[in-house]
Design a protein around this motif. Structure first.
Motif, mmCIF file in Angstrom:
data_model
loop_
_atom_site.group_PDB
_atom_site.id
_atom_site.type_symbol
_atom_site.label_atom_id
_atom_site.label_comp_id
_atom_site.label_asym_id
_atom_site.label_seq_id
_atom_site.Cartn_x
_atom_site.Cartn_y
_atom_site.Cartn_z
ATOM 1 N N ILE A 283 -4.900 0.332 -9.967
ATOM 2 C CA ILE A 283 -3.872 -0.660 -9.511
ATOM 3 C C ILE A 283 -4.745 -2.133 -9.799
ATOM 4 N N LEU A 284 -3.916 -2.769 -10.770
ATOM 5 C CA LEU A 284 -4.505 -4.118 -11.057
ATOM 6 C C LEU A 284 -3.712 -5.377 -10.522
ATOM 7 N N LEU A 285 -4.418 -6.101 -9.927
ATOM 8 C CA LEU A 285 -3.835 -7.363 -9.199
ATOM 9 C C LEU A 285 -3.914 -8.568 -10.147
ATOM 10 N N SER A 286 -2.864 -9.321 -10.397
ATOM 11 C CA SER A 286 -2.909 -10.213 -11.324
ATOM 12 C C SER A 286 -1.866 -11.494 -11.083
ATOM 13 N N ASP A 287 -2.063 -12.553 -11.758
ATOM 14 C CA ASP A 287 -1.039 -13.783 -11.627
ATOM 15 C C ASP A 287 -0.055 -13.613 -12.937
ATOM 16 N N THR A 288 -0.427 -12.538 -13.857
ATOM 17 C CA THR A 288 0.444 -12.641 -14.977
ATOM 18 C C THR A 288 1.208 -11.159 -15.151
ATOM 19 N N VAL A 289 2.179 -11.287 -15.943
ATOM 20 C CA VAL A 289 2.827 -9.676 -16.078
ATOM 21 C C VAL A 289 1.974 -9.399 -17.396
ATOM 22 N N SER A 290 0.834 -8.790 -17.233
ATOM 23 C CA SER A 290 0.043 -8.191 -18.523
ATOM 24 C C SER A 290 -0.461 -7.156 -18.079
ATOM 25 N N PRO A 291 0.117 -5.912 -18.393
ATOM 26 C CA PRO A 291 -0.387 -4.620 -17.739
ATOM 27 C C PRO A 291 -1.916 -4.204 -18.572
ATOM 28 N N LEU A 292 -2.737 -4.933 -18.406
ATOM 29 C CA LEU A 292 -4.115 -4.546 -19.166
ATOM 30 C C LEU A 292 -4.634 -3.087 -18.645
ATOM 31 N N PRO B 32 0.971 -1.257 -0.031
ATOM 32 C CA PRO B 32 0.014 0.203 0.115
ATOM 33 C C PRO B 32 0.727 1.359 -0.219
ATOM 34 N N LEU B 33 1.968 1.150 0.465
ATOM 35 C CA LEU B 33 2.704 2.387 0.728
ATOM 36 C C LEU B 33 3.554 2.670 -0.652
ATOM 37 N N ILE B 34 4.092 1.569 -1.422
ATOM 38 C CA ILE B 34 4.248 1.798 -2.526
ATOM 39 C C ILE B 34 3.370 2.209 -3.728
ATOM 40 N N ALA B 35 2.399 1.608 -3.496
ATOM 41 C CA ALA B 35 1.199 1.914 -4.429
ATOM 42 C C ALA B 35 0.699 3.311 -4.377
ATOM 43 N N ARG B 36 0.823 3.913 -3.034
ATOM 44 C CA ARG B 36 0.235 5.310 -2.747
ATOM 45 C C ARG B 36 1.440 6.167 -3.653
ATOM 46 N N ASN B 37 2.808 5.862 -3.463
ATOM 47 C CA ASN B 37 3.603 6.667 -3.985
ATOM 48 C C ASN B 37 3.630 6.651 -5.398
ATOM 49 N N VAL B 38 3.260 5.473 -6.050
ATOM 50 C CA VAL B 38 3.021 5.357 -7.506
ATOM 51 C C VAL B 38 1.841 6.212 -7.886
ATOM 52 N N MET B 39 0.674 6.358 -7.143
ATOM 53 C CA MET B 39 -0.377 7.018 -7.496
ATOM 54 C C MET B 39 -0.039 8.452 -7.319
ATOM 55 N N ASN B 40 0.710 8.920 -6.419
ATOM 56 C CA ASN B 40 1.183 10.368 -6.077
ATOM 57 C C ASN B 40 1.737 10.930 -7.174
ATOM 58 N N VAL B 41 2.295 10.109 -7.979
ATOM 59 C CA VAL B 41 3.129 10.684 -9.336
ATOM 60 C C VAL B 41 2.243 10.309 -10.448
ATOM 61 N N GLY B 42 1.205 10.069 -10.414
ATOM 62 C CA GLY B 42 0.170 10.099 -11.379
ATOM 63 C C GLY B 42 0.268 8.774 -12.233
ATOM 64 N N GLU B 43 0.878 7.602 -11.938
ATOM 65 C CA GLU B 43 0.906 6.395 -12.551
ATOM 66 C C GLU B 43 0.216 5.431 -12.215
ATOM 67 N N ARG B 44 0.181 4.283 -12.905
ATOM 68 C CA ARG B 44 -0.769 3.036 -12.708
ATOM 69 C C ARG B 44 0.326 1.812 -12.227
ATOM 70 N N LEU B 45 -0.357 0.924 -11.545
ATOM 71 C CA LEU B 45 0.306 0.043 -11.182
ATOM 72 C C LEU B 45 -0.133 -1.428 -11.532
ATOM 73 N N LEU B 46 0.504 -2.161 -11.439
ATOM 74 C CA LEU B 46 0.171 -3.861 -11.854
ATOM 75 C C LEU B 46 1.041 -4.357 -10.820
ATOM 76 N N VAL B 47 0.285 -5.337 -10.064
ATOM 77 C CA VAL B 47 0.784 -6.043 -9.009
ATOM 78 C C VAL B 47 0.651 -7.574 -9.101
ATOM 79 N N VAL B 48 1.596 -8.237 -9.245
ATOM 80 C CA VAL B 48 1.666 -9.681 -9.571
ATOM 81 C C VAL B 48 2.100 -10.428 -8.559
ATOM 82 N N ALA B 49 0.919 -11.680 -8.124
ATOM 83 C CA ALA B 49 1.350 -12.647 -7.307
ATOM 84 C C ALA B 49 0.966 -13.832 -7.727
#
Length: 145
Positions: free
Chosen positions: A72-81, A18-35
């Motif tokens: 912020i998109l959570l996925s099991d693959t590295v596909s930045p949809l 959440p801290l990383i994601a907040r920083n990404v959002m603060n610079v106006g970017e989108r995030l893909l989280v993979v697990a």
């Protein structure tokens, strides 16, 4: 391309993301989280929604529709949809997409530390890749040598 290695010692990925994601959002970017583990993705989803009582980080799961609208998109693959240029690998298993991300956050713990070391060595030999190592110290993230 920049890769930040985050060694989890005290907190799990669900606490750090959440801290990383907040920083990404603060610079106006989108995030893909993979697990790979769907239960871990669900825990991360809940952590993002409950960052604090005044703030939450809107997110969605790949495969549920409207992926392109998710900041912020959570996925099991590295596909930045969702069009993400930033990638967070939450389970300590290195993956790459077809197109390099501008920045990757690679979170690993004691169980995946050897894989992280191997990944560090592999990336060290690549042209145009900057990599940094972060560890928890006294409840804060500090850059290590």
């Amino acid at each position: 391309m920049r890769v930040d290695f985050y060694q989890l010692s005290r907190d799990p990925a669900e606490a750090a993301l959440p801290l990383i994601a907040r920083n990404v959002m603060n610079v106006g970017e989108r995030l893909l989280v993979v697990a790979a583990d769907p239960q871990q993705r669900q825990r991360i989803c809940q952590a993002l929604w409950s960052l604090s009582s005044e703030a939450f980080l809107a997110n969605g799961m790949a495969g549920e529709g409207d992926e392109e609208r998710q900041p912020i998109l959570l996925s099991d693959t590295v596909s930045p949809l969702n069009g993400a240029k930033f990638l967070a690998i939450a389970d300590g298993q290195w993956r790459e997409g077809e197109t390099p991300f501008e920045r990757t956050f690679f979170l690993f713990d004691g169980a995946t530390v050897q894989h992280a070391r191997d990944t560090w060595r592999m990336l060290r030999g690549r042209q145009g890749v900057e990599h940094f190592y972060w560890k928890q110290e006294g409840g804060r993230w500090v850059q290590a040598g």
